[in-house]
Scaffold this motif. Structure first.
Motif, PDB file in Angstrom:
ATOM      1  N   GLU A 295       0.826  -1.203   0.000  1.00  0.00           N
ATOM      2  CA  GLU A 295       0.000   0.000   0.000  1.00  0.00           C
ATOM      3  C   GLU A 295       0.863   1.256   0.000  1.00  0.00           C
ATOM      4  OE1 GLU A 295      -3.221   2.374  -0.298  1.00  0.00           O
ATOM      5  OE2 GLU A 295      -3.091   0.202  -0.581  1.00  0.00           O
TER       6      GLU A 295
ATOM      7  N   LEU B   5       2.135   1.766  -3.549  1.00  0.00           N
ATOM      8  CA  LEU B   5       1.093   2.267  -4.434  1.00  0.00           C
ATOM      9  C   LEU B   5       0.735   3.712  -4.118  1.00  0.00           C
ATOM     10  CD1 LEU B   5      -1.300  -0.819  -4.635  1.00  0.00           C
ATOM     11  CD2 LEU B   5       0.367  -0.048  -6.325  1.00  0.00           C
ATOM     12  N   GLU B   6       0.690   4.052  -2.842  1.00  0.00           N
ATOM     13  CA  GLU B   6       0.355   5.423  -2.448  1.00  0.00           C
ATOM     14  C   GLU B   6       1.407   6.406  -2.947  1.00  0.00           C
ATOM     15  OE1 GLU B   6      -1.961   8.350  -0.910  1.00  0.00           O
ATOM     16  OE2 GLU B   6      -2.456   6.213  -0.833  1.00  0.00           O
TER      17      GLU B   6
ATOM     18  N   ALA C  17      -1.676  -1.883 -11.326  1.00  0.00           N
ATOM     19  CA  ALA C  17      -2.173  -1.785  -9.953  1.00  0.00           C
ATOM     20  C   ALA C  17      -2.711  -0.389  -9.659  1.00  0.00           C
ATOM     21  CB  ALA C  17      -1.071  -2.147  -8.967  1.00  0.00           C
ATOM     22  N   LEU C  18      -2.052   0.639 -10.194  1.00  0.00           N
ATOM     23  CA  LEU C  18      -2.521   2.010 -10.002  1.00  0.00           C
ATOM     24  C   LEU C  18      -3.856   2.233 -10.711  1.00  0.00           C
ATOM     25  CD1 LEU C  18       0.749   4.124 -10.372  1.00  0.00           C
ATOM     26  CD2 LEU C  18      -0.515   3.582  -8.273  1.00  0.00           C
TER      27      LEU C  18
ATOM     28  N   GLU D 282      -6.132  -0.119 -11.269  1.00  0.00           N
ATOM     29  CA  GLU D 282      -7.127  -0.812 -10.451  1.00  0.00           C
ATOM     30  C   GLU D 282      -7.470   0.006  -9.206  1.00  0.00           C
ATOM     31  OE1 GLU D 282      -8.861  -3.536 -10.982  1.00  0.00           O
ATOM     32  OE2 GLU D 282      -7.940  -3.836 -12.943  1.00  0.00           O
ATOM     33  N   ARG D 283      -6.479   0.647  -8.629  1.00  0.00           N
ATOM     34  CA  ARG D 283      -6.688   1.470  -7.437  1.00  0.00           C
ATOM     35  C   ARG D 283      -7.559   2.680  -7.766  1.00  0.00           C
ATOM     36  NH1 ARG D 283      -3.738   5.259  -4.135  1.00  0.00           N
ATOM     37  NH2 ARG D 283      -3.544   4.549  -1.984  1.00  0.00           N
ATOM     38  N   THR D 284      -7.322   3.285  -8.917  1.00  0.00           N
ATOM     39  CA  THR D 284      -8.113   4.433  -9.342  1.00  0.00           C
ATOM     40  C   THR D 284      -9.561   4.034  -9.577  1.00  0.00           C
ATOM     41  OG1 THR D 284      -6.160   5.415 -10.377  1.00  0.00           O
ATOM     42  CG2 THR D 284      -8.300   6.288 -11.045  1.00  0.00           C
TER      43      THR D 284
ATOM     44  N   ALA E 197     -11.111   1.604  -8.171  1.00  0.00           N
ATOM     45  CA  ALA E 197     -11.693   1.343  -6.857  1.00  0.00           C
ATOM     46  C   ALA E 197     -12.036   2.638  -6.134  1.00  0.00           C
ATOM     47  CB  ALA E 197     -10.731   0.509  -6.012  1.00  0.00           C
ATOM     48  N   ASP E 198     -11.194   3.653  -6.272  1.00  0.00           N
ATOM     49  CA  ASP E 198     -11.454   4.941  -5.624  1.00  0.00           C
ATOM     50  C   ASP E 198     -12.754   5.554  -6.138  1.00  0.00           C
ATOM     51  OD1 ASP E 198      -9.205   4.807  -4.073  1.00  0.00           O
ATOM     52  OD2 ASP E 198      -7.977   6.076  -5.390  1.00  0.00           O
TER      53      ASP E 198
END
Length: 216
Positions: free
Chosen positions: A9, A12-13, A56-57, A59-61, A63-64
């Motif tokens: 995390e 990724l952050e 991964a970024l 997918e994170r976006t 999800a956000d």
């Protein structure tokens, strides 16, 4: 000395922060490792290679943007709240949103907001084609407004004098208050809320109440 405690995390952050500020080209494994104070091999261990990191970024976006929650006492007010939240999220991460688009996941990114809008349109009494038109119109309004805002920000500052605004006007005499207001800087947030409220109110018609300004 390289740090030893590191989480996926954290990686990724930090990577997301680099992309937000400087764009995807600024994201290299070496630079990311330097930001984190660790070895490049540690980055690979947590997220794989650079392409895996970018995936991964993305997918994170996605999800956000799935975390958007409607607020308000009426369907119209809640639709406006979803539009405002979506605009805020798109404005906050333009480079990451561009990455999502480049990977062909734009529709997936907008799906949660689309579902939230559809639920509120149903609550307002609309069904079928008309309901779909309302959902799409609100989405287009959000995306279009964001694009216009970005273009304005990239353009040279423009501040016309009050007299210039009326050189070819047919109104005689001119409205002083209107002239001053048009010559003043634009408040993007206020303009967006005004336009999306008017759009939603007009589209819902007799199926929904006029949005309450206190709910926006």
């Amino acid at each position: 000395m390289a740090r030893t405690a590191l989480t996926r995390e954290e990686v990724l952050e930090t990577a997301a922060a680099l992309v937000k500020q400087h764009g995807p080209t600024a994201l290299t494994m070496r630079r990311l490792a330097a930001e984190l104070g660790t070895a490049v091999t540690s980055i690979y261990w947590h997220v794989g290679n650079r392409e895996s990191l970018l995936d991964a970024l993305v997918e994170r976006t996605v999800a956000d943007l799935a975390a958007i929650t409607p607020h308000g006492r009426t369907p119209a007010a809640r639709i406006v709240s979803v539009a405002r939240a979506l605009r805020h999220e798109l404005r906050a991460r333009p480079h990451l949103v561009a990455m999502v688009h480049e990977r062909g996941l734009t529709e997936r990114m907008f799906l949660p907001a689309q579902r939230a809008l559809a639920q509120e349109v149903h609550a307002a009494g609309l069904r079928g084609t008309r309901a779909a038109e309302v959902v799409r119109a609100v989405q287009v309004q959000v995306v279009g407004h964001v694009l216009v805002e970005r273009n304005r920000e990239r353009s040279p500052a423009q501040s016309p004098a009050e007299t210039e605004l009326w050189q070819t006007a047919t109104t005689d005499p001119p409205d002083p208050a209107l002239t001053r207001a048009l010559a003043a800087p634009v408040d993007p947030e206020r303009l967006f809320v005004t336009s999306v409220r008017a759009l939603v109110n007009g589209l819902l018609g007799p199926h929904g109440p006029t949005p309450d300004r206190r709910d926006g």
